[in-house]
Scaffold this active site. Structure first.
Site, PDB file in Angstrom:
ATOM      1  N   LYS A 174       0.885  -1.178   0.000  1.00 13.37           N
ATOM      2  CA  LYS A 174       0.000   0.000   0.000  1.00 13.37           C
ATOM      3  C   LYS A 174       0.917   1.221   0.000  1.00 13.37           C
ATOM      4  O   LYS A 174       1.392   1.665   1.038  1.00 13.37           O
ATOM      5  CB  LYS A 174      -0.877  -0.029   1.254  1.00 13.37           C
ATOM      6  CG  LYS A 174      -2.177   0.744   1.178  1.00 13.37           C
ATOM      7  CD  LYS A 174      -2.074   2.184   0.763  1.00 13.37           C
ATOM      8  CE  LYS A 174      -1.760   3.146   1.887  1.00 13.37           C
ATOM      9  NZ  LYS A 174      -1.521   4.538   1.373  1.00 13.37           N
ATOM     10  N   PRO A 175       1.212   1.753  -1.195  1.00 15.51           N
ATOM     11  CA  PRO A 175       2.121   2.897  -1.255  1.00 15.51           C
ATOM     12  C   PRO A 175       1.437   4.177  -0.815  1.00 15.51           C
ATOM     13  O   PRO A 175       0.202   4.238  -0.721  1.00 15.51           O
ATOM     14  CB  PRO A 175       2.483   2.967  -2.738  1.00 15.51           C
ATOM     15  CG  PRO A 175       1.281   2.414  -3.441  1.00 15.51           C
ATOM     16  CD  PRO A 175       0.700   1.365  -2.515  1.00 15.51           C
ATOM     17  N   GLY A 227       7.005   5.715   7.620  1.00 15.00           N
ATOM     18  CA  GLY A 227       6.156   6.901   7.549  1.00 15.00           C
ATOM     19  C   GLY A 227       6.393   7.781   8.752  1.00 15.00           C
ATOM     20  O   GLY A 227       7.384   7.634   9.473  1.00 15.00           O
ATOM     21  N   SER A 228       5.449   8.679   8.977  1.00 15.64           N
ATOM     22  CA  SER A 228       5.618   9.622  10.085  1.00 15.64           C
ATOM     23  C   SER A 228       5.372   8.929  11.429  1.00 15.64           C
ATOM     24  O   SER A 228       4.729   7.874  11.490  1.00 15.64           O
ATOM     25  CB  SER A 228       4.633  10.777   9.911  1.00 15.64           C
ATOM     26  OG  SER A 228       3.315  10.266   9.976  1.00 15.64           O
ATOM     27  N   GLU A 249       9.454   2.228  10.725  1.00 14.56           N
ATOM     28  CA  GLU A 249      10.559   3.158  10.447  1.00 14.56           C
ATOM     29  C   GLU A 249       9.966   4.546  10.321  1.00 14.56           C
ATOM     30  O   GLU A 249       9.276   4.841   9.341  1.00 14.56           O
ATOM     31  CB  GLU A 249      11.271   2.758   9.166  1.00 14.56           C
ATOM     32  CG  GLU A 249      11.887   1.390   9.310  1.00 14.56           C
ATOM     33  CD  GLU A 249      13.078   1.174   8.409  1.00 14.56           C
ATOM     34  OE1 GLU A 249      13.608   2.141   7.859  1.00 14.56           O
ATOM     35  OE2 GLU A 249      13.447   0.018   8.258  1.00 14.56           O
ATOM     36  N   CYS A 283      14.094  11.399   5.940  1.00 15.73           N
ATOM     37  CA  CYS A 283      13.936  11.115   7.365  1.00 15.73           C
ATOM     38  C   CYS A 283      15.203  11.401   8.157  1.00 15.73           C
ATOM     39  O   CYS A 283      15.145  11.762   9.321  1.00 15.73           O
ATOM     40  CB  CYS A 283      13.523   9.663   7.554  1.00 15.73           C
ATOM     41  SG  CYS A 283      14.611   8.515   6.691  1.00 15.73           S
ATOM     42  N   GLU A 378       9.635  17.254  13.384  1.00 13.30           N
ATOM     43  CA  GLU A 378      10.106  17.105  12.009  1.00 13.30           C
ATOM     44  C   GLU A 378       9.390  18.130  11.128  1.00 13.30           C
ATOM     45  O   GLU A 378       8.166  18.091  11.020  1.00 13.30           O
ATOM     46  CB  GLU A 378       9.752  15.686  11.568  1.00 13.30           C
ATOM     47  CG  GLU A 378      10.522  15.177  10.409  1.00 13.30           C
ATOM     48  CD  GLU A 378      10.167  13.731  10.100  1.00 13.30           C
ATOM     49  OE1 GLU A 378       9.005  13.321  10.272  1.00 13.30           O
ATOM     50  OE2 GLU A 378      11.075  13.010   9.653  1.00 13.30           O
TER      51      GLU A 378
HETATM   52  P1  NAD Z   1       2.743   9.269   6.365  1.00 11.26           P
HETATM   53  O1  NAD Z   1       2.855   8.814   7.755  1.00 11.26           O
HETATM   54  O2  NAD Z   1       1.820  10.382   6.051  1.00 11.26           O
HETATM   55  O3  NAD Z   1       2.307   8.071   5.402  1.00 11.26           O
HETATM   56  C1  NAD Z   1       3.083   6.895   5.281  1.00 11.26           C
HETATM   57  C2  NAD Z   1       2.183   5.785   4.765  1.00 11.26           C
HETATM   58  O4  NAD Z   1       1.252   5.423   5.799  1.00 11.26           O
HETATM   59  C3  NAD Z   1       1.342   6.186   3.549  1.00 11.26           C
HETATM   60  O5  NAD Z   1       1.276   5.086   2.669  1.00 11.26           O
HETATM   61  C4  NAD Z   1      -0.017   6.466   4.168  1.00 11.26           C
HETATM   62  O6  NAD Z   1      -1.066   6.305   3.266  1.00 11.26           O
HETATM   63  C5  NAD Z   1      -0.066   5.409   5.261  1.00 11.26           C
HETATM   64  N1  NAD Z   1      -1.002   5.670   6.352  1.00 11.26           N
HETATM   65  C6  NAD Z   1      -1.344   6.864   6.897  1.00 11.26           C
HETATM   66  N2  NAD Z   1      -2.233   6.677   7.892  1.00 11.26           N
HETATM   67  C7  NAD Z   1      -2.457   5.350   7.999  1.00 11.26           C
HETATM   68  C8  NAD Z   1      -3.260   4.528   8.831  1.00 11.26           C
HETATM   69  N3  NAD Z   1      -4.039   5.052   9.781  1.00 11.26           N
HETATM   70  N4  NAD Z   1      -3.225   3.192   8.664  1.00 11.26           N
HETATM   71  C9  NAD Z   1      -2.442   2.648   7.724  1.00 11.26           C
HETATM   72  N5  NAD Z   1      -1.663   3.364   6.877  1.00 11.26           N
HETATM   73  C10 NAD Z   1      -1.652   4.697   7.024  1.00 11.26           C
HETATM   74  O7  NAD Z   1       4.242   9.593   5.890  1.00 11.26           O
HETATM   75  P2  NAD Z   1       4.700  10.313   4.566  1.00 11.26           P
HETATM   76  O8  NAD Z   1       4.313  11.741   4.694  1.00 11.26           O
HETATM   77  O9  NAD Z   1       4.271   9.549   3.366  1.00 11.26           O
HETATM   78  O10 NAD Z   1       6.288  10.144   4.658  1.00 11.26           O
HETATM   79  C11 NAD Z   1       7.105  11.011   5.365  1.00 11.26           C
HETATM   80  C12 NAD Z   1       7.414  10.462   6.740  1.00 11.26           C
HETATM   81  O11 NAD Z   1       8.077   9.207   6.630  1.00 11.26           O
HETATM   82  C13 NAD Z   1       8.383  11.346   7.499  1.00 11.26           C
HETATM   83  O12 NAD Z   1       7.969  11.423   8.843  1.00 11.26           O
HETATM   84  C14 NAD Z   1       9.706  10.614   7.389  1.00 11.26           C
HETATM   85  O13 NAD Z   1      10.624  10.891   8.413  1.00 11.26           O
HETATM   86  C15 NAD Z   1       9.258   9.199   7.418  1.00 11.26           C
HETATM   87  N6  NAD Z   1      10.277   8.336   6.821  1.00 11.26           N
HETATM   88  C16 NAD Z   1      11.001   7.516   7.636  1.00 11.26           C
HETATM   89  C17 NAD Z   1      12.025   6.735   7.111  1.00 11.26           C
HETATM   90  C18 NAD Z   1      12.879   5.837   7.973  1.00 11.26           C
HETATM   91  O14 NAD Z   1      13.664   5.070   7.435  1.00 11.26           O
HETATM   92  N7  NAD Z   1      12.755   5.894   9.284  1.00 11.26           N
HETATM   93  C19 NAD Z   1      12.270   6.770   5.735  1.00 11.26           C
HETATM   94  C20 NAD Z   1      11.484   7.606   4.941  1.00 11.26           C
HETATM   95  C21 NAD Z   1      10.489   8.380   5.490  1.00 11.26           C
END
Ligand code: NAD
Length: 480
Positions: A174-175, A227-228, A249, A283, A378
């Protein structure tokens, strides 16, 4: 304009409800295409397919799984530019340099993961009863739900998929809703490489809709989320309710320490790369810069010059350092963080405004209040906060005054100081003589505190995506 379907069981599939959503280019606002907006029924279809795919994939010999991943690596090496380059630039606002870097890293990750397919090592351990043998096997988990972010939509997705596949798991991907086209292209590539059609499924849609359904589906055994932190906490809580294995992560607020023996010009160049690459949407971006007072003035003068000299132009121009943030909400958040810090007493050294569209100027804040969001949270934008400290101990204390701990870095020529800091900074990684944004397919990437749970990369991923099983046998006494 690309109107695409999902990939479920190897078949191009619209959503059960027939609904779609639009994907736009952050640089131009142009509509790139539409993709299905998946709901509960689509998740169920994808997970059911993946459960069948798990049997087909895990039954293959390790050498066959290795061969499929090596074919995928070869396909990316040969056709990566044609398959991914334009989509990465258009969909995620990557520069051509960053997009090429992602493609090259994807090859590396797939090759590294291929080797892991043969390395599901187990153990034996002694038993007080001499007739008994005890063994530990490593077995795949089953269906892994892969929920990925937008910022490195190809290479991070590859890391999240290749290692669980190598260990014999099947996937429902699920991207991010911002970057589904890259993920669909990657799913097709894995199928072209010979991964069985049901072992890799890609659904497209929103986190709170199909993402949450995937996390809660009873047949999903593990969720790998990048993700966040806010999303990680919500997903982690939902996953724990079902006793899922979780690999999370999450966000970062990386500190870069600049010690007094560093060359200020060189340190500023490294610091600028570490925060401004991909507009700070990394990140591991070193958004907090902690400088020993002895070189503070020459360092900030050099950092201002570096920031103001960055070329921000066409994404296909190799001189361009970064492009747009992903959407308007991201721009608003960054500007809010900056104005709040300035209202609290920070000095705006440079930037702090939109250049055009979703492109924010490289921004440097001096001495933001310790409680401000620019310092503690962040921003995920091109914003560096710089503070001066009196000595190394204070630098370490300031670095550790943070809820996150993904990556950190120390600029010094003195390895004793470097290692002293590296051992004491609470972080999943610390890099000496470099900025904080570093990758290596073999490294255990992951963080402490709000940066998440678990590690990914090399054999560390194999451990995350397998379960240990103790098998023992009573082999009795020797026959007479
Ligand atoms: P996000 O948290 O908004 O979304 C990430 C993914 O989670 C998306 O596919 C989104 O659709 C999904 N998602 C959101 N809410 C959900 C829920 N309730 N249930 C299931 N899935 C859900 O993050 P983003 O804005 O796409 O990416 C940026 C964030 O990712 C930043 O905080 C960054 O630091 C982090 N990040 C971390 C790493 C790492 O290696 N630690 C690497 C890259 C990015």
């Amino acid at each position: 304009m690309q109107n695409q379907n999902m990939l479920i069981g190897g078949v191009e599939t619209p959503s059960a409800g027939g609904t779609t959503f639009v994907v736009t280019a952050p640089a131009s606002g142009e509509v790139l295409g539409t993709v299905p907006r998946a709901g509960a029924k689509d998740v169920d279809r994808a997970v059911t397919a993946a459960a069948r795919g798990f049997d087909a994939w895990f039954r293959l010999r390790p050498a066959e799984r290795e061969a499929a991943l090596l074919r995928a690596a070869a396909l990316v090496a040969q056709e990566g530019q044609a398959r991914f380059l334009d989509t990465l630039i258009d969909e995620s606002g990557s520069t051509i340099t960053k997009a090429r870097g992602e493609i090259a890293y994807t090859v590396d990750l797939l090759r590294t993961a291929a080797g892991e397919a043969r390395r599901l090592y187990g153990e034996t351990f002694p038993n007080d009863d001499p007739h008994r043998i005890s063994m530990v096997f490593r077995e795949p988990l089953g269906v892994v739900g892969v929920v990925s972010p937008y910022n490195a939509p190809l290479s991070l997705l590859t890391k999240m998929c290749a290692f669980p596949l190598a260990a014999g798991n099947s996937l429902v991907i699920k991207p991010s809703e911002e970057t589904p086209l890259t993920a669909l292209a990657f799913g097709r590539l894995l199928l072209d490489a010979g991964v069985p059609p049901e072992a890799v499924n890609v659904i497209t849609g929103f986190g709170g809709e199909c993402g949450a359904e995937l996390v809660n589906h009873p047949r999903v055994r593990c969720i790998a989320l990048t993700g966040s932190t806010a999303t990680g906490i919500a997903v982690g809580q939902a996953g724990l309710n079902k006793m899922r294995r979780m690999q999370l992560e999450l966000g970062g607020k990386s500190a870069l320490l600049v010690l007094r023996d560093a060359d200020p010009q060189q340190a500023a160049k490294i610091a600028a790369q570490g925060i401004f690459t991909h507009s700070g949407q990394i990140c591991m971006a070193n958004s907090r810069i902690v400088v020993e007072r002895e070189i503070y003035q020459p360092f900030i003068t050099a950092l201002k010059a570096e920031a103001e000299a960055l070329h921000l132009g066409d994404l296909r121009d190799e001189r361009t350092i970064y492009g747009p943030l992903i959407n308007g909400r991201a721009v608003e958040k960054v500007l809010e963080h900056v104005s709040e810090a300035v209202a609290g007493g920070a000095q705006l050294l440079t930037g702090g405004e939109v250049l055009h569209g979703l492109v924010v100027k490289p921004t440097v804040l001096l001495n933001p209040p310790r409680e401000s969001r620019a310092w503690r949270e962040e921003s995920f934008g091109p914003v560096a906060s710089v503070v001066a400290v009196e000595n190394l101990e204070q630098a370490i204390e300031v670095a550790n005054d943070c809820d996150y701990g993904l990556s950190a870095a120390v600029l010094t020529n003195n390895l004793q100081w470097g290692f002293h800091a590296a051992r004491r900074i609470a972080s999943g990684a610390v890099h000496i003589g470099m900025h904080a944004f570093q990758s290596n397919a073999l490294a255990p990437i992951g963080g402490v505190g709000l940066s998440g749970l678990g590690r990914s990369g090399g054999h560390y991923s194999t451990e995350e995506f397998t379960e240990m099983k103790w098998i023992s046998a009573d082999v009795g006494s020797l026959p007479r």
